[in-house]
Design a protein around this motif. Structure first.
Motif, PDB file in Angstrom:
ATOM      1  N   ASP A  15       0.699  -1.292   0.006  1.00 26.67           N
ATOM      2  CA  ASP A  15      -0.122   0.054   0.063  1.00 26.67           C
ATOM      3  C   ASP A  15       0.800   1.315  -0.109  1.00 26.67           C
ATOM      4  OD1 ASP A  15       0.611  -1.027   2.655  1.00 26.67           O
ATOM      5  OD2 ASP A  15      -0.483   0.598   3.344  1.00 26.67           O
ATOM      6  N   GLU A  16       2.159   1.177   0.481  1.00 24.99           N
ATOM      7  CA  GLU A  16       2.907   2.301   0.464  1.00 24.99           C
ATOM      8  C   GLU A  16       3.666   2.460  -0.803  1.00 24.99           C
ATOM      9  OE1 GLU A  16       5.033   2.803   3.955  1.00 24.99           O
ATOM     10  OE2 GLU A  16       3.040   2.877   5.013  1.00 24.99           O
ATOM     11  N   GLU A  17       3.704   1.514  -1.476  1.00 23.77           N
ATOM     12  CA  GLU A  17       4.694   1.518  -2.643  1.00 23.77           C
ATOM     13  C   GLU A  17       4.222   1.893  -3.969  1.00 23.77           C
ATOM     14  OE1 GLU A  17       7.335  -1.302  -2.204  1.00 23.77           O
ATOM     15  OE2 GLU A  17       8.050  -1.411  -4.353  1.00 23.77           O
ATOM     16  N   THR A  18       3.892   3.280  -4.062  1.00 28.67           N
ATOM     17  CA  THR A  18       3.455   4.114  -5.373  1.00 28.67           C
ATOM     18  C   THR A  18       4.302   4.299  -6.235  1.00 28.67           C
ATOM     19  OG1 THR A  18       3.487   5.867  -3.996  1.00 28.67           O
ATOM     20  CG2 THR A  18       1.384   4.988  -3.901  1.00 28.67           C
ATOM     21  N   ASP A  19       5.727   4.257  -5.995  1.00 31.40           N
ATOM     22  CA  ASP A  19       6.635   4.652  -7.070  1.00 31.40           C
ATOM     23  C   ASP A  19       7.161   2.934  -7.509  1.00 31.40           C
ATOM     24  OD1 ASP A  19       8.625   5.190  -8.547  1.00 31.40           O
ATOM     25  OD2 ASP A  19       9.865   6.295  -6.880  1.00 31.40           O
ATOM     26  N   MET A  20       6.917   3.123  -8.883  1.00 37.04           N
ATOM     27  CA  MET A  20       7.518   1.379  -9.450  1.00 37.04           C
ATOM     28  C   MET A  20       8.962   1.590  -9.354  1.00 37.04           C
ATOM     29  SD  MET A  20       6.139   0.260 -13.060  1.00 37.04           S
ATOM     30  CE  MET A  20       6.727   1.474 -14.123  1.00 37.04           C
ATOM     31  N   PHE A  21       9.661   2.944  -9.376  1.00 31.87           N
ATOM     32  CA  PHE A  21      11.010   2.716  -9.330  1.00 31.87           C
ATOM     33  C   PHE A  21      11.742   3.286  -8.225  1.00 31.87           C
ATOM     34  CE2 PHE A  21       9.888   2.605 -13.842  1.00 31.87           C
ATOM     35  CZ  PHE A  21      11.082   1.495 -14.306  1.00 31.87           C
ATOM     36  N   ALA A  22      10.955   3.154  -6.876  1.00 26.39           N
ATOM     37  CA  ALA A  22      11.395   3.393  -5.696  1.00 26.39           C
ATOM     38  C   ALA A  22      13.067   2.757  -5.637  1.00 26.39           C
ATOM     39  CB  ALA A  22      10.776   2.797  -4.749  1.00 26.39           C
ATOM     40  N   PRO A  23      13.829   3.357  -4.707  1.00 22.57           N
ATOM     41  CA  PRO A  23      15.112   2.618  -4.514  1.00 22.57           C
ATOM     42  C   PRO A  23      15.315   1.305  -4.229  1.00 22.57           C
ATOM     43  CG  PRO A  23      15.100   4.917  -3.635  1.00 22.57           C
ATOM     44  CD  PRO A  23      13.752   4.721  -4.052  1.00 22.57           C
ATOM     45  N   VAL A  24      16.111   0.414  -4.526  1.00 20.73           N
ATOM     46  CA  VAL A  24      15.831  -0.943  -4.062  1.00 20.73           C
ATOM     47  C   VAL A  24      15.861  -1.069  -2.544  1.00 20.73           C
ATOM     48  CG1 VAL A  24      17.106  -3.225  -4.194  1.00 20.73           C
ATOM     49  CG2 VAL A  24      17.059  -1.649  -6.019  1.00 20.73           C
TER      50      VAL A  24
END
Lengths: 556, 556
Positions: free
Chosen positions: B376-385
């Motif tokens: 639910d908090e992962e709205t950025d497909m390219f968030a840092p690893v």
């Protein structure tokens, strides 16, 4: 009384008894409305007490007094008590506030109110106080009535549905989900259905006809006048979720040569504008789309200004075959209220308004959630057990195939399991960690595909990132699970084997989570529907194979 | 040249070199804009070839010719070639259409175009042709730019972000998802950020400030004039997803006593009305909400009519603390464009418009899909690893606990498994069928709770229906799995045991699917987030226990 009169009573009475016996309450109400209060009164005297109360619940409140006046005193008291109880019931009930207050709350729109309304309806159904439902429904928006009907179990839903006045039934049908809509429309007498359908906007009518059995749809079409029928028939030819299927025909189109004053005079003739009229459309002599004129420009312009000076020619129209998904994105991105729809020759056909787009977005959201559980067709919470079972069985059957595949992999290692039974105990852990990690990646990729944010050019980078996450989480949980397993079974080798298996499975889950939906998309399969089954198969098979295979090599 | 002049060049050159070295392209552009073309030219002569090209990519196209005029002939040719290539590249490329056509397509809004735009941006980034990106961005709607930025891997995203003109940067930020927005805003120079934020509507500004680190938010607030700051500060006090948080302050409020003509004169002074102005709000002398006046009534009314005659007093306003979810439902049900927001004293505070509701509905849909995978908090497909790994690890850890619980149940039956290893092979089938059936029920119940269609009064009937489905599908698949198992292992008893276990587990899954979310809701836990973990735990534990327990009784 003349014999003829008696006959008439008898006939209406028979019709009414027949309708009662078949629980056709809408028909009962229709018959009652055509009858003189005196006739109703003498009919009531001939009915059994149960039938009497049932008929009484269908008499419109304004007519109650007239009917009562014609009744014998005992019966009058009996039925009056029946009526009074409606108002008193709630006050008698200790735990509840007075019915006036509850109803006022219920007419509001906040969620507690929504649930209060539902509770009221359920209680009224339980107590057989159908008038109370009719009274509540009359205060509510058709969409809210639709929501309440969908919240009711099938049998009670039909009873409540009969209490919707047929003038509003069409609007309520419009707001129901497809499955429920089809069932409730089928419950109606044909002439009621046709009558209700008449009050609908062409686009809603088209939606309704598309969901009904062909025969009912034809009847509705036949009841329209020629012009309406031609319009609706032309709209029926478009795909339900394309611009053509979402389009309405209530646009206001004008020529660029006229002045604002002329337009205003025309609007005054119309008196009420169609809802969501935020712009007018400019067409040429042949009906070809030229541009838009925003309604607020008309408000702020002087009457003598020519529309040609106010219109915007760079507003992009929508082609009639454009898919609804793209339209939704455009409405959302550009904050639109309405857009013009044109055919291949550039002729203005109609317009699409934000209300239909909002419904579309909500439906898409619901479908993607239900689709993940293989429930994409299950829009009715209270669908009959048999049809629900059949639909869900398909999904369970597909899952069974993959489960047997996983079992087959385990079967390869029966010999190993016989010797080290601890492996059987730990086995599900490997598969389950892979499944969870994989479904996280899968969900992200499905979303990226749905929003168009994932293409060949960035998929490789996404895969690298997901594999990176797989490595980090794989190492972390490999160590944790290995440590716990060693503590549990006291064998270093088992810890090593499960750790490596988990790392491998999480890596594989990351790859599969990216590759599976991309391949499915290319094959024309919706990854939101089938992706998770295929993914779990992969993570199960790889998980069991890696774990038991490594164990066979290391432990035996 | 005077020494002073030379010093100035040197200073700007230093600033520029510093900005270049730190990849602050927005800053480079800002510095270049303040410089005379001759200065830029002499600066270019002093740079390394790589730096020169990088600076050249930041010079606005209209100024290119002026700068070229001041350059030495060789360098002029070199940079002119650099510029020309921009246009030629695509034509040289055999497989592609001419760049003009591609760009024209790219400016459209259909999905293939969205993906074409993304491909163009990725290619331009690869080739270092940043001007091409700036050119494309200038043609696109801020929402579309936001979509493209979100589709880019983190490093490339920052480069592309620098090519967004800072006058539009605020609007682009508004359309980004929270996580990406925070990162890109942090990339900006503070004065650029403040400048960009100034162009935003108060409600968007509030959204932005809420997502930024407190320090940056304060800086933005300080840059506003007192009146704006007070407005924004008052709005910051409301919950982001309540009516107060969604509200805007651009409503047009008038008194009931004035005439349509007076209103029209006032509107002409405004010239352009705020977007989504489908109604005006009527207030009394003290600013208390009295009713609405639909804008189309103004269009169709005669100027001398009093607004009191046209206004509607029964349009229900929204209370400032109403949750956004309910609002979304009301907009959807009643096909609204805007609603008035009032405080507890009935004073008109602002209005909520459909565009914000559409965003809310889309976000809710996304969140419920991502939430099912613990994302639910992962709205950025390219968030840092690293940050993605950390967030997902939580979900994997929770799942591990439940997996060990299931393993513990299996561990109870080690003795049985040692004697009949076929049980270990078939074991996952029982658990998996239960999990799938349970998640179908769970999904339906979660949806019912979210729409408010499920209350105590109909939950029991839903449970009966789900148990009914569990019985039917349980019997069906019990028979199928039993038959297949007998075929596989040639033992009637194993077939009988697995059949009964599957029936029991599907029944239990139906019960758990209804009960778990209802209990969670009562405990204040969001069932959409945690429901599936608890459910799988139940179906795993019950499945393994029933299967292995029965086997111990029957087979040993």
């Amino acid at each position: 009384m003349s014999t003829e009169h008696e006959n008439a009573i008898q006939t209406e009475g028979d019709l009414l008894r027949d309708a009662l016996a078949r629980s056709k309450r809408k028909r009962v109400r229709r018959i009652l409305r055509t009858m003189h209060p005196a006739k109703i009164a003498s009919l009531l005297e001939t009915l059994t007490p149960l039938q009497r109360v049932a008929v009484w619940q269908q008499i419109d409140e304004p007519h109650e007094a007239k009917v009562l006046a014609h009744l014998s005193p005992t019966m009058r008291d009996e039925l009056r008590r029946e009526g009074d109880q409606d108002g008193l019931d709630d006050q008698d009930d200790q735990g509840q506030t007075s019915s006036t207050k509850t109803l006022a709350d219920a007419a509001g729109e906040s969620k507690p109110a929504v649930q209060t309304q539902l509770r009221l309806v359920l209680e009224a159904l339980e107590a057989g106080k159908l008038k109370r439902i009719a009274r509540l429904f009359r205060k509510l928006h058709p969409a809210r009535i639709a929501g309440l009907l969908e919240s009711l179990p099938a049998a009670q839903r039909v009873v409540a549905w009969d209490m919707v006045d047929h003038e509003r039934a069409g609007k309520v049908l419009r707001h129901l989900h497809e499955e429920v809509r089809r069932r409730l429309a089928a419950e109606m007498d044909l002439d009621d259905l046709v009558e209700s359908a008449r009050g609908l906007e062409p686009d809603d009518l088209v939606d309704l006809i598309q969901d009904l059995p062909a025969k009912l749809g034809r009847e509705i079409l036949l009841a329209l006048n020629r012009r309406e029928r031609e319009r609706v028939e032309s709209m029926l030819s478009y795909d339900e979720e394309s611009a053509g299927g979402l389009m309405n025909l209530d646009q206001i189109a004008v020529r660029a040569e006229i002045s604002v004053g002329t337009l205003l005079r025309y609007l005054r003739v119309l008196d009420v504008l169609p809802p969501n009229t935020d712009k007018f459309f400019i067409v040429d002599r042949k009906g070809r789309y030229q541009g838009i004129l925003r309604a607020d420009r008309v408000l702020t312009a002087r009457p003598e200004t020519s529309i040609a000076d106010l219109m915007e020619t760079d507003f992009e129209p929508v082609s009639v075959d454009q898919p609804g998904e793209d339209l939704a994105r455009r409405f959302e991105d550009q904050d639109l209220i309405s857009v013009p729809v044109i055919d291949a020759g550039g002729h203005l056909l109609g317009r699409i308004t934000i209300d239909d787009i909002v419904d579309l977005i909500r439906e898409q959201g619901e479908r993607s959630m239900l689709g993940l559980a293989g429930l994409d067709e299950e829009t009715d919470m209270f669908a009959p057990v048999l049809s629900s079972s059949r639909r869900r069985a398909v999904w369970l059957g597909i899952n069974l195939l993959t489960a047997f595949l996983a079992a087959g992999v385990i079967g390869l290692f029966e010999g190993t399991l016989e010797q080290v039974v601890a492996l059987a105990v730990l086995m599900p852990i490997v598969a389950s960690m892979g499944g969870i990690a994989g479904s996280q990646t899968l969900t992200l990729v499905i979303r990226g595909l749905a929003t168009g944010q994932l293409v060949a050019g960035n998929a490789r980078i996404l895969m690298l990132k997901e594999v990176g996450i797989g490595v980090l989480n794989g190492l972390l949980w490999a160590v944790v699970v290995a440590a716990l397993s060693i503590l549990w079974f006291g064998q270093w080798a088992i810890g090593a084997v499960i750790g490596v298996a988990i790392l491998l499975n999480l890596l594989c889950a990351a790859l599969a989570g990216v590759v599976i939906p991309l391949v499915m998309r290319r094959l024309g399969i919706d990854p939101a529907l089938a992706g998770s089954v295929v993914l779990t198969t992969v993570t199960d098979v790889v998980g069991f194979f890696a774990f038991l295979g490594l164990a066979t090599l290391v432990l035996l």
